[in-house]
Design an enzyme around this catalytic site. Structure first.
Site, PDB file in Angstrom:
ATOM      1  N   THR A   1       0.843  -1.199   0.000  1.00 44.25           N
ATOM      2  CA  THR A   1       0.000   0.000   0.000  1.00 44.25           C
ATOM      3  C   THR A   1       0.878   1.248   0.000  1.00 44.25           C
ATOM      4  O   THR A   1       2.086   1.181   0.234  1.00 44.25           O
ATOM      5  CB  THR A   1      -0.904   0.030   1.245  1.00 44.25           C
ATOM      6  OG1 THR A   1      -0.080   0.074   2.424  1.00 44.25           O
ATOM      7  CG2 THR A   1      -1.806  -1.182   1.294  1.00 44.25           C
ATOM      8  N   ASP A   2       0.249   2.397  -0.283  1.00 48.45           N
ATOM      9  CA  ASP A   2       0.983   3.662  -0.260  1.00 48.45           C
ATOM     10  C   ASP A   2       0.242   4.683   0.591  1.00 48.45           C
ATOM     11  O   ASP A   2      -0.801   4.382   1.175  1.00 48.45           O
ATOM     12  CB  ASP A   2       1.243   4.164  -1.683  1.00 48.45           C
ATOM     13  CG  ASP A   2      -0.053   4.531  -2.417  1.00 48.45           C
ATOM     14  OD1 ASP A   2      -1.055   4.902  -1.776  1.00 48.45           O
ATOM     15  OD2 ASP A   2      -0.053   4.457  -3.657  1.00 48.45           O
ATOM     16  N   ALA A   3       0.794   5.900   0.650  1.00 51.77           N
ATOM     17  CA  ALA A   3       0.245   6.914   1.542  1.00 51.77           C
ATOM     18  C   ALA A   3      -1.109   7.453   1.092  1.00 51.77           C
ATOM     19  O   ALA A   3      -1.718   8.259   1.799  1.00 51.77           O
ATOM     20  CB  ALA A   3       1.250   8.061   1.715  1.00 51.77           C
TER      21      ALA A   3
END
Lengths: 133, 133, 133, 133
Positions: free
Chosen positions: A15-17
């Site tokens: 996942t990312d921000a």
């Protein structure tokens, strides 16, 4: 229409921000599905190298993202052979979450001789692999 | 013809067991070049969110790999704006090693409102960004 | 002595130019095993956030690599709770390939309140989780 | 006390859904700093392999995370040699953002002969590398 489906659980590291699966993280999903599909039809990676004497090099990728996927979700990566020529082939993919389309795409591959690294012929058995519709 | 170039040194973690940069590792290179280009023309990421109130979502990627890159090599990632519409835009890229082309591609982006997550207009300043030829 | 084991198939993207699994690629394996273990004992990630109102932050990691793992190998990631205090806990891991030890290690976690981000108490149910020997 | 510092800009792909740099993403930072430090003191990777005839294998890692780092932040990765024996050595690291400590840690390495893969002696020049205090 896809002959194979690999279930994948989204890892937190993917996942990312923005809180969603990072767009680059899907490429290893496609790769994993491709490897498992080839294993299922009798051609595990080790045999590609040792029996067929070839490697598959990624020469192109195209991916369209339809909906975000989230951490811990269960996705399904469907794949199949889209086309092939003497020395190249294309795999097609659909990534889904239940009935929803997350992403669709293709990877294009060149076949190379494992020893010399030079272009090689697509293995003969690949001519018998059904094409996705 | 590209207005911006970011030098990138290949990290060992980005290579794979074929001894080359893994095809997925190029997407973070494109992303880094995109972010630096926007910073250079006065629109760092924080301003996109706080001044423009938007986020850019990746909705598509296309990448063609021409030559392998190796660990520790110095690459240059060139980028520029390829096209834009009301709510979407496309960035184009060329990854090079000295005079050689390693890869070329595009990423397509949708603009969303940072608060609501809904589709939003491309920021007005983007209309003044020169398009790559 | 470990209460949980997660099988993991090595992806090609996780290998490096030495032909083995890159040392950083093991951390997402540990994370995946941790998440699945918590799910199995009734505490999936969503419940941690919504029922317990907490998040687990990684504050330390230690990993010893005993043998290389290769592309396409099937590994098993064993995990369990090693210790806990008021606001922190430690998970222990053993990564194995058949009877061989690939790596062993620990991750240390702080509990934070999901809303405020401040240190919070370890959820009460964690006091009943058996410790690894 | 560290003899070398590498500036690193956080890439979006290195963040996770908690909005911070994922704990696994620091290991490639350490690796990049290690490689650049060795280059600076006259021992680029290619020379290790071709002149010294060795490879460095990661046999252990320890990392303590003190503060989260965010997308687009500029970090500095400091490194130096912590200790060495006949066939192994340890590198120490401090990751900082301005005056703040983000993380500290160590990596342990075994030296192997590039051809045979067998344990080899630490290159003689490494005995002259100053140890971090």
């Amino acid at each position: 229409v896809f002959p194979f489906a690999l279930p994948i659980r989204v890892r937190f590291a993917e996942t990312d921000a923005m809180g969603i699966v990072h767009h680059a993280a899907y490429l290893p999903y496609l790769e994993a599905a491709r490897v498992e599909y080839l294993r299922q039809i009798g051609h595990p990676y080790a045999a590609l190298r040792e029996v067929d004497g070839v490697d598959f090099v990624v020469v192109g990728v195209r991916l369209d993202y339809h909906r975000p996927a989230l951490f811990d979700e269960e996705l399904v990566v469907r794949t199949g052979l889209a086309s092939l020529s003497k020395a190249r082939f294309t795999m097609r993919y659909a990534i889904e979450r239940a009935a929803e389309s997350i992403a669709t795409g293709e990877t294009r591959h060149a076949v190379i001789d494992r020893e010399s690294g030079r272009p090689a012929r697509v293995p003969a058995w690949m001519g018998d692999v059904p094409l996705v519709g």
